[in-house]
Design an enzyme around this catalytic site. Structure first.
Site, PDB file in Angstrom:
ATOM      1  N   ASP A  51       0.844  -1.205   0.000  1.00 43.04           N
ATOM      2  CA  ASP A  51       0.000   0.000   0.000  1.00 43.04           C
ATOM      3  C   ASP A  51       0.879   1.255   0.000  1.00 43.04           C
ATOM      4  OD1 ASP A  51       0.830  -0.120   2.627  1.00 43.04           O
ATOM      5  OD2 ASP A  51      -1.159   0.217   3.504  1.00 43.04           O
ATOM      6  N   SER A  52       2.218   1.058  -0.024  1.00 43.17           N
ATOM      7  CA  SER A  52       3.135   2.168  -0.319  1.00 43.17           C
ATOM      8  C   SER A  52       2.810   2.737  -1.698  1.00 43.17           C
ATOM      9  CB  SER A  52       4.591   1.687  -0.269  1.00 43.17           C
ATOM     10  OG  SER A  52       4.751   0.495  -1.028  1.00 43.17           O
ATOM     11  N   ASP A  90      -1.204  -6.126  -0.344  1.00 46.16           N
ATOM     12  CA  ASP A  90      -1.389  -5.455   0.946  1.00 46.16           C
ATOM     13  C   ASP A  90      -2.860  -5.086   1.141  1.00 46.16           C
ATOM     14  OD1 ASP A  90       0.129  -4.728   3.108  1.00 46.16           O
ATOM     15  OD2 ASP A  90       1.120  -3.044   2.106  1.00 46.16           O
ATOM     16  N   LYS A 120      -1.202  -9.286   2.870  1.00 42.98           N
ATOM     17  CA  LYS A 120      -0.439  -8.808   4.027  1.00 42.98           C
ATOM     18  C   LYS A 120      -1.319  -7.863   4.817  1.00 42.98           C
ATOM     19  CE  LYS A 120       3.071  -5.623   3.815  1.00 42.98           C
ATOM     20  NZ  LYS A 120       2.530  -4.599   4.715  1.00 42.98           N
ATOM     21  N   GLU A 122      -1.262  -5.327   8.618  1.00 39.12           N
ATOM     22  CA  GLU A 122      -0.446  -4.774   9.694  1.00 39.12           C
ATOM     23  C   GLU A 122      -1.099  -5.021  11.050  1.00 39.12           C
ATOM     24  OE1 GLU A 122       0.162  -0.575   8.970  1.00 39.12           O
ATOM     25  OE2 GLU A 122       0.953  -0.927   6.953  1.00 39.12           O
ATOM     26  N   GLU A 189       9.352  -4.078  10.390  1.00 34.36           N
ATOM     27  CA  GLU A 189       9.749  -2.782   9.822  1.00 34.36           C
ATOM     28  C   GLU A 189      10.321  -1.871  10.911  1.00 34.36           C
ATOM     29  OE1 GLU A 189       6.950  -0.933   7.187  1.00 34.36           O
ATOM     30  OE2 GLU A 189       8.086   0.944   7.104  1.00 34.36           O
TER      31      GLU A 189
END
Ligand code: KIV
Length: 272
Positions: A51-52, A90, A120, A122, A189
């Site tokens: 999602d960057s 993501d 993925k 978080e 991270e």
């Protein structure tokens, strides 16, 4: 009827085996067909449609505005090109935090509509139940601990996580809980190298580091950072393996100059 196996890409089982054999896992982000083809041809192990995307492709300051539709659109393009790499998509902000049911159905869309093989998300122990539900339904999950950019407003900035003993302990425990919940790997991270090493030794699934030192089972970088696409600030953990920003500008200025002075197109690039 042919029973030929059409799956040519690496699988999550292949990735887990790499931790056992000690072969480092290579991960890079991609957001489109062209870059995905190049990474795949280079034999990268995993392509992450991060999602960057929000920061490096869509021009947002954070990843928060990225939507499911944005992620699906770009994951489809990346998947079309990948023959060898495992494709991980993501889950964007609010696509999995609201309810387990919504998390599960959004995760499923990445496999059903965009040909990803894993998702993925978080977060630590608070998301264990969601990870359990998604994985028990056959959707592999890569977890993400340490600096979690979707919580940037709570964290208060892009800074190293797990420096205090209690925070480090929580990250180690979270990693164990996420492994128990069924995650096949965990991104770490921006955490101290020693903590990443401790997490890596504490769990049997691979850790993928970004700003987490050399002791992780694999490494991930944002492709635009690795290629030096932007002149903006880059974090300490980014190594620029190229400076495409200046290379692209050089090429574009060359083109502009040649069009302006009539040197392009020349006879070689024209039809008789
Ligand atoms: O969105 C992303 O690109 C990521 C990686 C940096 C791990 O989450």
């Amino acid at each position: 009827m042919s029973t030929q196996n059409k799956i040519t890409r690496k699988t999550t089982a292949d990735i887990k085996k790499m931790k056992v054999s000690g072969e480092k896992i290579t991960v890079l982000t991609a957001y489109d067909y062209a870059m995905s083809s190049i990474l795949d041809e280079c034999n990268i192990d995993i392509i992450l449609v991060g999602d960057s995307l929000g920061n490096v492709v869509l021009g947002y300051d954070t990843t928060l505005p990225v939507t499911m539709e944005d992620m699906l659109h770009h994951t489809k393009a990346v998947s079309r090109a990948a023959k060898n790499a495992l494709i991980v998509a993501d889950m964007p902000f609010l696509s999995y935090q609201v309810s387990t049911k919504e998390a599960f159905s959004n995760a499923g869309r990445f496999l059903k509509e965009a040909d990803a093989q894993a998702i993925k998300l978080e977060g630590g122990r608070d998301f264990a139940e969601i990870v359990r539900k998604i994985t028990s339904s056959g959707i592999p999950v890569m977890a993400h601990l340490g600096l979690t950019p979707q919580s940037i407003h709570q964290i208060g900035g892009y800074k190293v996580q797990g420096k205090k003993d209690e925070d480090a302990h929580r990250i180690i425990e979270d990693a164990k809980i996420l492994e128990q919940a069924g995650a096949f790997s965990i991104v770490l991270e921006c955490v101290p190298e020693a903590l990443a090493s401790e997490v890596t030794k504490s769990i049997s699934i691979p850790t993928i580091g970004i700003g987490a030192g050399v002791h992780c089972d694999g490494q991930v970088l944002v492709i635009n950072d690795l290629l030096g696409m932007s002149e903006r600030f880059t974090p300490k953990f980014v190594k620029k393996y190229a400076n495409l920003n200046s290379e692209i500008k050089k090429a574009v200025k060359n083109y502009i100059g040649e069009v302006k002075n009539g040197n392009f197109p020349d006879s070689e690039h024209s039809f008789k």
